[in-house]
Design an enzyme around this catalytic site. Structure first.
Site, PDB file in Angstrom:
ATOM      1  N   HIS A   1       7.445  34.437  65.700  1.00  0.00           N
ATOM      2  CA  HIS A   1       7.748  32.762  64.494  1.00  0.00           C
ATOM      3  C   HIS A   1       5.824  32.659  64.765  1.00  0.00           C
ATOM      4  O   HIS A   1       4.798  33.193  65.929  1.00  0.00           O
ATOM      5  CB  HIS A   1       8.288  31.689  65.436  1.00  0.00           C
ATOM      6  CG  HIS A   1       8.277  30.937  64.795  1.00  0.00           C
ATOM      7  ND1 HIS A   1       9.031  30.731  63.231  1.00  0.00           N
ATOM      8  CD2 HIS A   1       8.139  29.729  65.181  1.00  0.00           C
ATOM      9  CE1 HIS A   1       9.227  29.668  62.969  1.00  0.00           C
ATOM     10  NE2 HIS A   1       9.310  29.214  63.949  1.00  0.00           N
TER      11      HIS A   1
ATOM     12  N   CYS B   1       7.607  31.043  58.043  1.00  0.00           N
ATOM     13  CA  CYS B   1       7.017  30.332  59.092  1.00  0.00           C
ATOM     14  C   CYS B   1       4.779  30.649  59.095  1.00  0.00           C
ATOM     15  O   CYS B   1       4.942  29.801  59.513  1.00  0.00           O
ATOM     16  CB  CYS B   1       7.326  30.924  61.023  1.00  0.00           C
ATOM     17  SG  CYS B   1       6.914  32.562  61.017  1.00  0.00           S
TER      18      CYS B   1
ATOM     19  N   ASP C   1       6.769  22.247  64.565  1.00  0.00           N
ATOM     20  CA  ASP C   1       7.445  23.505  63.889  1.00  0.00           C
ATOM     21  C   ASP C   1       7.620  23.058  62.762  1.00  0.00           C
ATOM     22  O   ASP C   1       9.055  22.400  62.307  1.00  0.00           O
ATOM     23  CB  ASP C   1       8.497  24.095  64.793  1.00  0.00           C
ATOM     24  CG  ASP C   1       9.116  25.728  64.323  1.00  0.00           C
ATOM     25  OD1 ASP C   1       7.929  25.850  63.024  1.00  0.00           O
ATOM     26  OD2 ASP C   1       9.303  26.292  64.408  1.00  0.00           O
TER      27      ASP C   1
END
Lengths: 651, 320
Positions: free
Chosen positions: A451, A407, A467
């Site tokens: 994250h 991420c 995202d």
């Protein structure tokens, strides 16, 4: 002079063990030399006891006391606070060992051990410590029991049995004090816990460095929802928002004030209570986007991050409300726009070029975002927890060469490209996901759920969450980390996922921890008042609390006294004894009271001398009583005679 | 203390009891102002126990032992314990008899009815144990041959409380062999004046008439265990024992032997005072001397002397 055999100090072994157990609770945070000195003092005292060595002279003990104080001061610059205080206490226990000669000194040492155990709670109030402290208290009490048991001593089993009984008896008292002892609001006595390294989000993110965050299965926080629970794709827990990029690392803003930004929310809110594990930072994780929070305990920064006025050094709970549908920051102040479009003048040239190219080709921010996500999705990008290390132009290397990362890499690269395309963008760190614990009825979010994603600003829509990881590995969002990484890659919790029994065990253990945090550690003044209200007190305050505590303590001790009185009640008395008591009762009115060591016959003799008018009767009572109670042949006639005499005394 | 003789008192040798009183009177004329100790001493003898007197030299320990032997018509020997004393010096030795061509056992001073073991703590533990064995077994074994002691057999050991170089204080396990330990102490001023004015105690000893025959004494000793001890009294004795075993003040509680000794001493005391059965007062009278040397306080500073230990026990344990 006949040398007396050196008398061994009875119970020393037990006290040394108790002290060791208590000090062991601190060993991890003590400087090694302090531990070493305590061990040396203990070993020396033990050998001295064996060999009958004399204890050190007074000047030496005084000197060691001062030396210890100076040494502590030299290493901590203070004698105060938890770290210096415990080290000092441990050293003083060592010095005390040097002058331990009597059972009184041993008692003092056990009290020091108790205090050390208690001090361990100042550092850490989490559940796993509790059994250890319990064992420590048990060992300390047993040691105390042994000190006072006499040279013959009782067997270890007997001592342990009595210790366990004692602690069980103390339980109701502890419960009453726990529930009713007035709590001081705020962190415990304002003691600053040292900021030791605790896992959690940092205020800096450097994709390409090895991240140990994602492999920790420790709990980050727990959430209890009042009402609907958000679906997995909405479980974005907002943490630090990172604005500053230097080519490698992302950081929060520093020393710069920005105007507050408005947010309008709509749809169904999620109401929940979030209980954070201590992380020593002042941010509060919150579901995107927090709209209501306790005003005195939290505030929302310009980038919609919830912050606490104090670092969260203890388990802390907040009642929050969040809306999944929101428009945040419809109007973008120029200062924020400037901040969130800035890129370092050099570095990552290919990424910057890509951004400019996208901007030139699409123009519309929505289309630019879409094109970038499409690139992630359609080209050979791989989601992995073990990405290759990256050098100076980290973003370029990642985007055009390695194409392997998690991420952080995606969020960072995405944000850089957006900024290059002229779109205000920033990295948001936090947690994504959460596992419902059916036993405890709450959601657990672990450190491994950490994250990072991006937020871009678009005209009319405000800050929009993008995202990029979801584009590369949608399973990460839907099924968590385990679902996203390859089967051969080590990931935390994989065992949990694959073994049903293990899963259930960990869920149960976490539920117990949650209960402990919620009900014990977080049991504050509010909780006390709520409890009193539930018990029927109207508007309870400190006085009710004090009264309740006094009353319950009194009830406990009255109950205990009654029990003891019942247990040690006088055995059923035979007639002569009762009649003697009656006589004593009559005489007490005349001011004649039996002495503590006075036998019945001596007492009656004395009474006869003191009351000449009763002397003859008392003398006869004495004789008949002696014959009845202690004589070889008590007769019914004697008993009748005694009854008659005592009755006459009554008249 | 009353002489309550109410009710039947079977098998009480009232003549014997009167003779004991006479003995006390006679001894009182020699050892001035120590009636209590004298009575304890007689009670100890009647209970078939042995006596340890712990006191500084010159307070009349030897005189007491000698006077006791004479009043009771018993043979008397004194053994001065020294560091070079050998066990054979106490028990006796086998000597070759040239006439008969056999070994003959020469009985040592311990074969006497009253034995004064003076300053036992000056002898080596080996010599001490020779005496203590004879005390316990009432017999001496030499060359496989057993020689019984003469009955009654009563040992008065004295010990100087001030530890000096080369002394061996009796260890606690040995102290337990003595039924009682008493201290004589200094005489009161008026009585000391009498001592100064009066004639030599040793001259008085010579004219002392026996108040009791050994046979009477043996009979009285046989009476002691038969003095009635009621349930209520045994409760009291056991309460005392239980307390000493549970209390944190003492290193260790009373042993069963000590508890039996306490009861026997109380029985002897009750017998001497013609009580129909053992009264709590009888237990209280003997308790300090019986337990004082058996209960070691955990913290020496707690009690000033052995008497205080007994007093503490008495004040703590209520009479049931």
């Amino acid at each position: 002079m006949a040398e007396h055999a050196p008398t061994r100090l009875h119970g020393l072994d037990g006290v040394l063990i108790a002290l060791a157990v208590a000090a062991a609770a601190h060993v991890a945070s003590l400087p090694p030399w302090v531990t070493l000195l305590l061990v040396a003092a203990g070993a020396w005292r033990w050998t001295a006891d064996r060999r009958g060595w004399p204890l050190p002279p007074k000047w030496l003990r005084t000197a060691s006391t001062f030396a210890a104080a100076i040494a502590i001061f030299a290493s901590y610059r203070t004698l105060n606070g938890i770290e210096a205080g415990t080290s000092f206490l441990v050293l003083m226990a060592g010095v005390k060992l040097l002058e331990t000669r009597t059972s009184r000194d041993l008692t003092v040492l056990v009290f020091i051990a108790y205090f050390l155990l208690y001090a361990a709670l100042l550092r850490d109030q989490r559940l796993p410590l509790l059994p250890y402290l319990f064992v420590g208290a048990l060992v300390g009490t047993a040691a105390l029991m042994r000190v006072h048991a006499g040279a013959a001593g009782s067997s270890l089993k007997e001592i342990l049995r009595r210790t366990a009984a004692l602690m069980a008896q103390a339980l109701p008292l502890a419960l009453a004090l726990f529930l009713l002892f007035p709590r001081l609001p705020g962190p415990f006595w304002g003691i600053q816990v040292s900021h030791s390294a605790r896992t959690g989000l940092g205020d800096e993110m450097t994709p390409g460095d090895v991240s140990d965050l994602s492999v920790s299965g420790d709990p980050a926080f727990r959430v209890r929802f009042f009402g609907p629970v958000p679906p997995p794709v909405q479980r974005y827990w907002r943490g630090p928002v990172l604005h500053e990029f230097d080519g490698r690392s992302w950081r929060r803003t520093r020393g710069q004030a920005f105007p507050q930004q408005e947010a309008t929310v709509s749809g169904t809110p999620f109401d929940y209570q979030i209980t954070l594990e201590p992380h020593d930072r002042n941010w509060i994780l919150a579901l995107d986007l927090p709209a209501a929070w306790p005003e005195q305990d939290a505030y929302r920064a310009f980038d919609f991050q919830l912050l606490s006025p104090r670092p969260i050094t203890d388990v802390a709970s907040f009642r929050l409300r969040s809306y999944p549908d929101y428009v945040a920051g419809r109007l973008l102040p120029e200062s924020v726009r400037h901040k969130d479009t800035q890129l370092p003048p050099q570095g990552n040239p290919r990424s910057v070029a890509l951004g400019r190219e996208l901007a030139a080709r699409y123009g519309d921010p929505q289309a630019i975002v879409g094109a970038m996500l499409r690139m992630f999705r359609e080209q050979q990008f791989v989601y992995t927890l073990e990405p290759p290390k990256l050098a100076d132009n980290a973003v370029d290397e990642f985007l055009f060469e390695t194409r392997k990362g998690f991420c952080e890499h995606y969020a960072s690269a995405f944000t850089v490209v957006m900024r290059a395309a002229g779109i205000p963008a920033r990295v948001v760190t936090g947690y994504q996901g959460g596992e419902l614990n059916p036993i405890g009825g709450y959601m657990l979010v672990r450190q491994s759920d950490a994250h990072a994603w991006s937020e871009v600003w678009m005209e009319g829509r405000g800050w929009v969450r993008v995202d990029p990881t979801a584009a590369v590995a949608p399973e990460r969002i839907e099924r968590g980390l385990i679902g996203a990484v390859g089967a051969d890659e080590p990931a935390p919790g994989r065992l949990r996922q694959e073994s049903e029994l293990w899963l259930q065990t960990t869920l149960a253990w976490d539920a117990v921890n949650d209960f402990w945090n919620e009900r014990e550690v977080r049991f504050s003044a509010d909780g006390q008042f709520r409890l009193l209200e539930r018990m029927g007190f109207k508007e309870p305050d400190w006085r009710t609390l004090g009264l309740g505590m006094t009353a319950s303590l009194a009830a406990f001790f009255v109950g205990l006294s009654l029990y003891l009185a019942w247990k040690h009640r006088a055995p059923a008395r035979d007639w002569p004894a009762r009649l003697h008591e009656e006589t004593a009762h009559r005489l007490r009115r005349r001011g004649i009271v039996p002495g503590p060591a006075e036998g019945p016959i001596a007492f009656l003799d004395r009474a006869a001398a003191a009351c000449p008018d009763l002397a003859r009767d008392l003398a006869e009572i004495r004789d008949v009583y002696a014959a009845l109670r202690y004589g070889p042949l008590p007769t019914e006639t004697d008993l009748r005679r005694l009854k008659y005499l005592v009755n006459r005394l009554r008249a | 203390m009353s002489a309550a003789a109410h009710g039947a008192a079977p098998a009480l040798d009232s003549a014997g009891v009167e003779r004991v009183e006479a003995a006390v009177r006679a001894l009182n004329g020699i050892i001035l102002g120590k009636e209590r100790q004298l009575r304890l001493c007689l009670a100890c003898l009647l209970a078939r126990g042995h006596l340890l007197i712990e006191d500084i030299p010159g307070v009349g320990k030897t005189t007491l032992a000698h006077a006791l032997a004479r009043t009771l018509g018993l043979t008397y020997q004194r053994i001065q314990f020294t560091s070079d004393l050998l066990p054979a010096d106490i028990t006796g030795v086998s000597v070759f008899d040239a006439e008969t061509g056999q070994f003959r056992f020469h009985r040592g001073p311990v074969f006497s009815q009253v034995v004064l073991a003076d300053e036992v703590n000056r002898a080596t533990p080996k010599a001490q144990s020779a005496l203590l064995e004879a005390m316990e077994e009432h017999q001496v074994t030499s060359d496989g041959q057993t020689y019984p002691m003469s009955e009654p057999f009563f040992v008065i050991a004295t010990q100087n409380p001030m530890y000096q170089v080369g002394t061996f204080p009796l260890p606690e396990s040995q102290l337990d062999r003595f039924l009682m330990r008493i201290e004589l102490g200094y005489p009161e001023a008026a009585l000391e004046r009498q001592l100064l004015l009066g004639s030599d105690r040793r001259d008085l000893l010579v004219v002392l008439e026996p108040a009791l025959t050994p046979q009477q004494l043996l009979r009285l000793q046989g009476e002691v265990p038969r003095v009635h001890a009621s349930d209520a009294l045994l409760d009291y004795v056991q309460a005392i024992a239980r307390y000493t075993r549970q209390a944190s003040e003492f290193e260790a509680g009373l042993s069963p032997r000590a508890v039996i000794g306490l009861l026997r001493a109380a029985q002897a005391w009750a017998l001497m005072h013609a009580h129909p059965g053992v009264l709590p007062e009888d237990v209280q009278a003997v308790l300090p001397s019986v337990v004082g040397h058996r209960l070691a306080p955990r913290e020496a500073s707690r009690f000033r002397d052995a008497g205080q230990i007994g007093q503490h026990v008495l004040e703590t344990v209520p009479v049931p």
